[in-house]
Design a protein around this motif. Structure first.
Motif, PDB file in Angstrom:
ATOM      1  N   GLY A 142      -6.139   3.014   7.040  1.00 48.27           N
ATOM      2  CA  GLY A 142      -5.272   2.006   7.063  1.00 48.27           C
ATOM      3  C   GLY A 142      -4.294   1.771   8.549  1.00 48.27           C
ATOM      4  N   THR A 143      -3.431   0.893   8.137  1.00 46.53           N
ATOM      5  CA  THR A 143      -2.590   0.664   9.374  1.00 46.53           C
ATOM      6  C   THR A 143      -1.039   0.789   8.967  1.00 46.53           C
ATOM      7  OG1 THR A 143      -2.391  -1.675   8.687  1.00 46.53           O
ATOM      8  CG2 THR A 143      -4.415  -1.002  10.638  1.00 46.53           C
ATOM      9  N   TYR A 144      -0.335   0.822   9.941  1.00 44.37           N
ATOM     10  CA  TYR A 144       1.208   1.125   9.929  1.00 44.37           C
ATOM     11  C   TYR A 144       2.073   0.817  10.832  1.00 44.37           C
ATOM     12  CZ  TYR A 144       0.122   5.432  12.401  1.00 44.37           C
ATOM     13  OH  TYR A 144      -0.428   6.261  13.710  1.00 44.37           O
ATOM     14  N   THR A 145       3.211   0.268  10.447  1.00 52.10           N
ATOM     15  CA  THR A 145       4.379   0.142  11.496  1.00 52.10           C
ATOM     16  C   THR A 145       5.555   0.470  10.539  1.00 52.10           C
ATOM     17  OG1 THR A 145       4.807  -2.135  10.466  1.00 52.10           O
ATOM     18  CG2 THR A 145       3.230  -2.218  12.236  1.00 52.10           C
ATOM     19  N   PRO A 146       6.793   0.400  11.197  1.00 53.13           N
ATOM     20  CA  PRO A 146       7.926   0.658  10.479  1.00 53.13           C
ATOM     21  C   PRO A 146       8.449   0.015   9.192  1.00 53.13           C
ATOM     22  CG  PRO A 146       8.249   0.775  12.791  1.00 53.13           C
ATOM     23  CD  PRO A 146       7.032   0.020  12.632  1.00 53.13           C
ATOM     24  N   THR A 147       7.757  -1.203   9.344  1.00 54.16           N
ATOM     25  CA  THR A 147       8.002  -2.267   8.086  1.00 54.16           C
ATOM     26  C   THR A 147       6.985  -2.686   7.186  1.00 54.16           C
ATOM     27  OG1 THR A 147       7.933  -4.099   9.720  1.00 54.16           O
ATOM     28  CG2 THR A 147      10.232  -3.178   9.545  1.00 54.16           C
ATOM     29  N   ARG A 148       5.837  -2.190   7.427  1.00 52.55           N
ATOM     30  CA  ARG A 148       4.841  -2.333   6.718  1.00 52.55           C
ATOM     31  C   ARG A 148       3.400  -1.412   6.895  1.00 52.55           C
ATOM     32  NH1 ARG A 148       2.295  -6.581   4.022  1.00 52.55           N
ATOM     33  NH2 ARG A 148       0.105  -7.015   4.066  1.00 52.55           N
ATOM     34  N   TYR A 149       2.717  -1.306   5.685  1.00 52.36           N
ATOM     35  CA  TYR A 149       1.439  -0.341   5.809  1.00 52.36           C
ATOM     36  C   TYR A 149       0.655  -0.763   4.876  1.00 52.36           C
ATOM     37  CZ  TYR A 149       2.756   1.824   1.255  1.00 52.36           C
ATOM     38  OH  TYR A 149       3.151   2.101   0.098  1.00 52.36           O
ATOM     39  N   MET A 168     -14.246   4.111  -7.190  1.00 51.92           N
ATOM     40  CA  MET A 168     -13.083   3.281  -7.388  1.00 51.92           C
ATOM     41  C   MET A 168     -12.799   2.949  -5.843  1.00 51.92           C
ATOM     42  SD  MET A 168     -10.788   4.526 -10.381  1.00 51.92           S
ATOM     43  CE  MET A 168      -9.843   5.896  -9.384  1.00 51.92           C
ATOM     44  N   SER A 169     -12.231   1.830  -5.614  1.00 47.35           N
ATOM     45  CA  SER A 169     -11.447   1.499  -4.441  1.00 47.35           C
ATOM     46  C   SER A 169     -10.126   1.173  -4.812  1.00 47.35           C
ATOM     47  CB  SER A 169     -12.282   0.372  -3.672  1.00 47.35           C
ATOM     48  OG  SER A 169     -11.981  -1.030  -4.379  1.00 47.35           O
ATOM     49  N   VAL A 170      -9.006   1.640  -4.023  1.00 48.91           N
ATOM     50  CA  VAL A 170      -7.727   1.432  -4.231  1.00 48.91           C
ATOM     51  C   VAL A 170      -7.089   0.678  -2.846  1.00 48.91           C
ATOM     52  CG1 VAL A 170      -5.475   2.466  -4.495  1.00 48.91           C
ATOM     53  CG2 VAL A 170      -7.455   3.224  -5.642  1.00 48.91           C
ATOM     54  N   ARG A 171      -6.356  -0.118  -3.045  1.00 52.85           N
ATOM     55  CA  ARG A 171      -5.534  -0.738  -1.688  1.00 52.85           C
ATOM     56  C   ARG A 171      -3.965  -0.658  -2.229  1.00 52.85           C
ATOM     57  NH1 ARG A 171      -6.044  -6.079   2.127  1.00 52.85           N
ATOM     58  NH2 ARG A 171      -6.477  -4.344   3.480  1.00 52.85           N
ATOM     59  N   SER A 172      -3.286  -0.008  -1.269  1.00 51.81           N
ATOM     60  CA  SER A 172      -1.981   0.234  -1.369  1.00 51.81           C
ATOM     61  C   SER A 172      -1.299  -0.644  -0.096  1.00 51.81           C
ATOM     62  CB  SER A 172      -1.496   1.574  -1.263  1.00 51.81           C
ATOM     63  OG  SER A 172      -2.048   2.381  -2.345  1.00 51.81           O
ATOM     64  N   VAL A 173      -0.327  -1.459  -0.463  1.00 53.16           N
ATOM     65  CA  VAL A 173       0.487  -2.097   0.598  1.00 53.16           C
ATOM     66  C   VAL A 173       1.939  -1.869   0.512  1.00 53.16           C
ATOM     67  CG1 VAL A 173       0.855  -4.377   1.405  1.00 53.16           C
ATOM     68  CG2 VAL A 173      -1.451  -3.930   0.752  1.00 53.16           C
ATOM     69  N   GLY A 174       2.658  -1.791   1.321  1.00 56.74           N
ATOM     70  CA  GLY A 174       4.176  -1.597   1.274  1.00 56.74           C
ATOM     71  C   GLY A 174       4.610  -2.421   2.587  1.00 56.74           C
ATOM     72  N   THR A 175       5.674  -3.075   1.907  1.00 57.85           N
ATOM     73  CA  THR A 175       6.378  -4.121   2.990  1.00 57.85           C
ATOM     74  C   THR A 175       7.996  -4.000   2.701  1.00 57.85           C
ATOM     75  OG1 THR A 175       4.492  -5.616   2.707  1.00 57.85           O
ATOM     76  CG2 THR A 175       6.353  -6.610   3.638  1.00 57.85           C
ATOM     77  N   ARG A 176       8.562  -3.626   3.922  1.00 58.04           N
ATOM     78  CA  ARG A 176      10.023  -3.747   3.826  1.00 58.04           C
ATOM     79  C   ARG A 176      10.550  -5.066   3.718  1.00 58.04           C
ATOM     80  NH1 ARG A 176      14.486  -4.341   6.682  1.00 58.04           N
ATOM     81  NH2 ARG A 176      16.538  -2.910   6.236  1.00 58.04           N
TER      82      ARG A 176
END
Length: 187
Positions: A142-149, A168-176
């Motif tokens: 994965g990749t990460y910043t303070p406002t997105r991963y 199984m493959s899983v993709r998790s995305v978080g966005t401020r």
């Protein structure tokens, strides 16, 4: 489903824009990784930006072997899905070190074959020993910043008798997405 939520929590825990320090751990328990994260200084510099976050987890079944065709189709239908939710991350939650989440969110019998975190990237390989549900190996990238991963994970589960397996493959995305819409709950 719990694994997808755990992946999102793991990605939230390691989000940061600071490229230093680097961390590389091999053959360690979740608790040992948490201690190394804390010791290395990564915990002090690994923070998400408080506010409203949109979390999306997409789960895809890649392969199921050793099951009757109808059962494989049912498993696939129950696991393939995309979930999106919003949550308010308080300043208190954002200030917590990743070590708090690593030790609590992972199966204590699982071990990290490798765990690397540096320069806005995270890579890990984890093995969870067999039991009634079999042995699972998982790789994360994965990749990460303070406002997105973004965290991609590939899980391989082998039944105890070796007759059945699943990938199984899983993709998790978080966005401020901005400031919290309402007063957040403490904790």
């Amino acid at each position: 489903m719990r694994l997808a939520i755990a992946l999102a929590a793991l990605a939230l825990a390691v989000a940061s824009c600071n490229k230093e320090p680097e961390l590389s751990v091999k053959n360690a328990s979740a608790e040992q990784v948490a201690a190394e994260v804390k010791r290395s200084g990564v915990a002090r510099q690994t923070r998400l930006t408080p506010g409203e976050w949109q979390l999306t987890t997409e789960t895809k079944l890649v392969e199921a072997e050793g099951l009757p065709e109808a059962a494989a189709a049912q498993v696939k239908a129950s696991l393939e899905r995309t979930m999106t939710e919003s949550q308010c991350l308080t300043p208190e939650q954002a200030s917590r070190p990743p070590s708090e989440i690593f030790a609590r969110r992972q199966n204590s019998r699982c071990t990290y074959d490798s765990f690397e975190m540096a320069g806005g990237k995270i890579k890990a390989k984890m093995t969870c020993p067999g039991g009634n549900s079999g042995t699972m190996t998982m790789t994360m990238d994965g990749t990460y910043t303070p406002t997105r991963y973004t965290m991609d994970a590939l899980m391989n589960v082998q039944a105890p008798d070796g007759a059945q397996s699943m990938k199984m493959s899983v993709r998790s995305v978080g966005t401020r997405t901005g400031e919290c819409a309402s007063a957040p709950k403490a904790g």
